[in-house]
Design an enzyme around this catalytic site. Sequence first.
Site, PDB file in Angstrom:
ATOM      1  N   GLY A  39       0.879  -1.180   0.000  1.00  0.00           N
ATOM      2  CA  GLY A  39       0.000   0.000   0.000  1.00  0.00           C
ATOM      3  C   GLY A  39       0.902   1.211   0.000  1.00  0.00           C
ATOM      4  N   HIS A  40       1.024   1.874  -1.130  1.00  0.00           N
ATOM      5  CA  HIS A  40       1.946   3.011  -1.274  1.00  0.00           C
ATOM      6  C   HIS A  40       1.136   4.300  -1.381  1.00  0.00           C
ATOM      7  CE1 HIS A  40       5.309   0.191  -2.954  1.00  0.00           C
ATOM      8  NE2 HIS A  40       4.881  -0.149  -1.751  1.00  0.00           N
ATOM      9  N   GLN A 221       7.147  -3.728   0.114  1.00  0.00           N
ATOM     10  CA  GLN A 221       7.531  -4.265   1.418  1.00  0.00           C
ATOM     11  C   GLN A 221       8.878  -3.664   1.845  1.00  0.00           C
ATOM     12  OE1 GLN A 221       6.257  -6.978  -1.004  1.00  0.00           O
ATOM     13  NE2 GLN A 221       4.433  -5.961  -0.260  1.00  0.00           N
TER      14      GLN A 221
HETATM   15  P1  GDP Z   1       5.002   2.800   1.623  1.00  0.00           P
HETATM   16  O1  GDP Z   1       4.287   1.507   1.689  1.00  0.00           O
HETATM   17  O2  GDP Z   1       6.471   2.658   1.902  1.00  0.00           O
HETATM   18  O3  GDP Z   1       4.745   3.586   0.371  1.00  0.00           O
HETATM   19  O4  GDP Z   1       4.429   3.684   2.839  1.00  0.00           O
HETATM   20  P2  GDP Z   1       2.874   3.847   3.258  1.00  0.00           P
HETATM   21  O5  GDP Z   1       2.216   4.712   2.267  1.00  0.00           O
HETATM   22  O6  GDP Z   1       2.261   2.527   3.549  1.00  0.00           O
HETATM   23  O7  GDP Z   1       3.021   4.544   4.656  1.00  0.00           O
HETATM   24  C1  GDP Z   1       3.726   5.730   4.825  1.00  0.00           C
HETATM   25  C2  GDP Z   1       2.772   6.772   5.434  1.00  0.00           C
HETATM   26  O8  GDP Z   1       3.544   7.868   5.913  1.00  0.00           O
HETATM   27  C3  GDP Z   1       1.822   7.367   4.419  1.00  0.00           C
HETATM   28  O9  GDP Z   1       0.612   7.648   5.071  1.00  0.00           O
HETATM   29  C4  GDP Z   1       2.501   8.646   3.973  1.00  0.00           C
HETATM   30  O10 GDP Z   1       1.585   9.636   3.539  1.00  0.00           O
HETATM   31  C5  GDP Z   1       3.176   9.065   5.247  1.00  0.00           C
HETATM   32  N1  GDP Z   1       4.437   9.809   5.089  1.00  0.00           N
HETATM   33  C6  GDP Z   1       5.425   9.647   4.159  1.00  0.00           C
HETATM   34  N2  GDP Z   1       6.455  10.478   4.422  1.00  0.00           N
HETATM   35  C7  GDP Z   1       6.117  11.177   5.539  1.00  0.00           C
HETATM   36  C8  GDP Z   1       6.773  12.174   6.320  1.00  0.00           C
HETATM   37  O11 GDP Z   1       7.901  12.575   6.063  1.00  0.00           O
HETATM   38  N3  GDP Z   1       6.097  12.655   7.417  1.00  0.00           N
HETATM   39  C9  GDP Z   1       4.856  12.211   7.754  1.00  0.00           C
HETATM   40  N4  GDP Z   1       4.284  12.736   8.827  1.00  0.00           N
HETATM   41  N5  GDP Z   1       4.221  11.273   7.048  1.00  0.00           N
HETATM   42  C10 GDP Z   1       4.844  10.755   5.961  1.00  0.00           C
HETATM   43  P1  IMO Z   2       4.415  -1.888   1.548  1.00  0.00           P
HETATM   44  O1  IMO Z   2       4.872  -2.095   0.128  1.00  0.00           O
HETATM   45  C1  IMO Z   2       4.091  -3.503   5.588  1.00  0.00           C
HETATM   46  C2  IMO Z   2       3.622  -7.838   5.960  1.00  0.00           C
HETATM   47  C3  IMO Z   2       2.308  -8.366   6.489  1.00  0.00           C
HETATM   48  C4  IMO Z   2       2.774  -9.647   7.149  1.00  0.00           C
HETATM   49  C5  IMO Z   2       3.864 -10.129   6.214  1.00  0.00           C
HETATM   50  C6  IMO Z   2       3.412 -11.143   5.180  1.00  0.00           C
HETATM   51  O2  IMO Z   2       3.195  -1.057   1.686  1.00  0.00           O
HETATM   52  O3  IMO Z   2       5.549  -1.444   2.409  1.00  0.00           O
HETATM   53  P2  IMO Z   2       1.853 -11.108   3.029  1.00  0.00           P
HETATM   54  O4  IMO Z   2       0.519 -10.504   2.802  1.00  0.00           O
HETATM   55  O5  IMO Z   2       2.928 -10.593   2.137  1.00  0.00           O
HETATM   56  O6  IMO Z   2       1.800 -12.609   3.076  1.00  0.00           O
HETATM   57  O7  IMO Z   2       2.245 -10.677   4.538  1.00  0.00           O
HETATM   58  O8  IMO Z   2       4.352  -8.980   5.536  1.00  0.00           O
HETATM   59  N1  IMO Z   2       3.504  -6.949   4.790  1.00  0.00           N
HETATM   60  C7  IMO Z   2       3.691  -5.623   4.837  1.00  0.00           C
HETATM   61  N2  IMO Z   2       3.928  -4.817   5.885  1.00  0.00           N
HETATM   62  N3  IMO Z   2       4.057  -3.001   4.337  1.00  0.00           N
HETATM   63  C8  IMO Z   2       3.853  -3.816   3.270  1.00  0.00           C
HETATM   64  O9  IMO Z   2       3.947  -3.377   1.997  1.00  0.00           O
HETATM   65  C9  IMO Z   2       3.614  -5.185   3.496  1.00  0.00           C
HETATM   66  N4  IMO Z   2       3.347  -6.235   2.698  1.00  0.00           N
HETATM   67  C10 IMO Z   2       3.301  -7.306   3.492  1.00  0.00           C
HETATM   68  O10 IMO Z   2       1.735  -7.466   7.415  1.00  0.00           O
HETATM   69  O11 IMO Z   2       3.384  -9.363   8.387  1.00  0.00           O
HETATM   70 MG    MG Z   3       2.665   0.630   2.710  1.00  0.00          MG
END
Ligand code: GDP
Ligand code: IMO
Ligand code: MG
Length: 427
Positions: A39-40, A221
């Site tokens: 989830g990005h 991940q």
């Molecule tokens: P990803 O899976 O690595 O793309 O990260 P996620 O989107 O799952 O989670 C990162 C969260 O942190 C998101 O809600 C972003 O909007 C937020 N985020 C990213 N950079 C920053 C930052 O520098 N400060 C804060 N407060 N939030 C951030």
């Molecule tokens: P992004 O790309 C955080 C974790 C799950 C679980 C383990 C295995 O957003 O950083 P799976 O569904 O792959 O069998 O789960 O890996 N996990 C993540 N945790 N960010 C993710 O992706 C993840 N994708 C899988 O929570 O512990």
């Molecule tokens: Mg994520």
Amino acid sequence: MVDALLGLQWGDEGKGKIVDFLAHDYQIIARFQGGPNAGHTLYIKDKKVVLHTIPSGVFHPGLMNVIGNGVVIDPVSFEQECNEIEAHGIDLKKVLVISERAHLILPTHKALDKASELNKGVNKIGSTLKGIGPTYMDKTGRNGLRVGDILRPDFQQRYEVLRGKHLDLLGQMKFDEDISEWENAFFASVEALRKHTIISAEYYLNDAIRQGKKILAEGAQGTMLDIDFGTYPFVTSSNTVTAGLCTGLGIAPQHVGKVYGISKAYCTRVGSGPFPSELLDATGDTLRANGNEFGSTTGRPRRCGWIDLVALRYACLINGVSDLIITKSDVLDGMEQVGVCTSYVMDGKETTQFPYDINEKEIEAKFDYIPAWDKNLSDCESKDDMPRNFMRLLEMIEKHTQVNIAYVSNGVGRDQLISMKGNSTKP
Ligand code: GDP
Ligand code: IMO
Ligand code: MG
């Protein structure tokens, strides 16, 4: 030339935001592993968008996006994601290509994921239940269905064969939920998937390299969830490290240039498994609240702790990180002090090496503490604005990892990113 961008912790480091920021330097953004477990998050004109399978460059005009062979695709979640993106006026048929070699997540893969987690009970992985593990198992077990197969006249028969195997397994696992709704949705979404541009992505990407185009490979991940180097068995089922881009896109190692490694200024993990620097107290709760640490894919609360330099150093080593990016620095504003895990104690011995097995063993994380800073990172616009104590944290990260920090992110917005280039981070 291909640059890589990867998470160095347990995922959710802010990869989506950074890809979106760096995208204007590239002609192609390519995902090479994982699937809808990712989830990005990015913000487009203040509107939050969470991408799962589609690369985070998709909102940049003139850029191409590739879903590589190493990715696993669930046609149902893919279609939903496409609809959400197309609502922003983007024609994905023109800006997205999909490898015919990418494997398909079937409804029965999702059922198997659920059944497997139920059977594991307290030892469950904490999977996102998107069918990732069972799909990669079928890939390596040489049973899987690939995106290219949906264009064959006998796709339905191939589907039935694999489904039959899965139903036997599900019977053995005493899983009896009705999945007919999932199957109807699957076939409707396969129809939608057929209309996308399905290609030999390895030829497409290597042609682009020959033409001098720049590609950014977007990891999903994080390194500590890598199938080989993560905290096995509490990992995902793909290679999340730099090497994964070669097999997940069909690109030879000599084409890899920079490796951007992303780490939060603290640490989180969602799902089960060891987390040596975890804070199970009020400080962890404060980090969760300040950082809004709830899963982008599942909404689950993320476990929070201090940054772990033992794990980070290991991740930099395995990935060959050339440029570190520290995100969510602003979340530490207002903390009484900031902890930094610098070593582990295991079996009475102190170590800075990441151990083979941290599941069964008692690990004590050793911390150094940095006192609070008085100025908010969220108000900083340049490196020179940053509070001295925060700079001490950056110095410690650089010292332990031996990698320079290129950027510090201090907010969710696309432009809330401070370049650290030019001089060293030392004041
Ligand atoms: P990803 O899976 O690595 O793309 O990260 P996620 O989107 O799952 O989670 C990162 C969260 O942190 C998101 O809600 C972003 O909007 C937020 N985020 C990213 N950079 C920053 C930052 O520098 N400060 C804060 N407060 N939030 C951030
Ligand atoms: P992004 O790309 C955080 C974790 C799950 C679980 C383990 C295995 O957003 O950083 P799976 O569904 O792959 O069998 O789960 O890996 N996990 C993540 N945790 N960010 C993710 O992706 C993840 N994708 C899988 O929570 O512990
Ligand atoms: Mg994520």
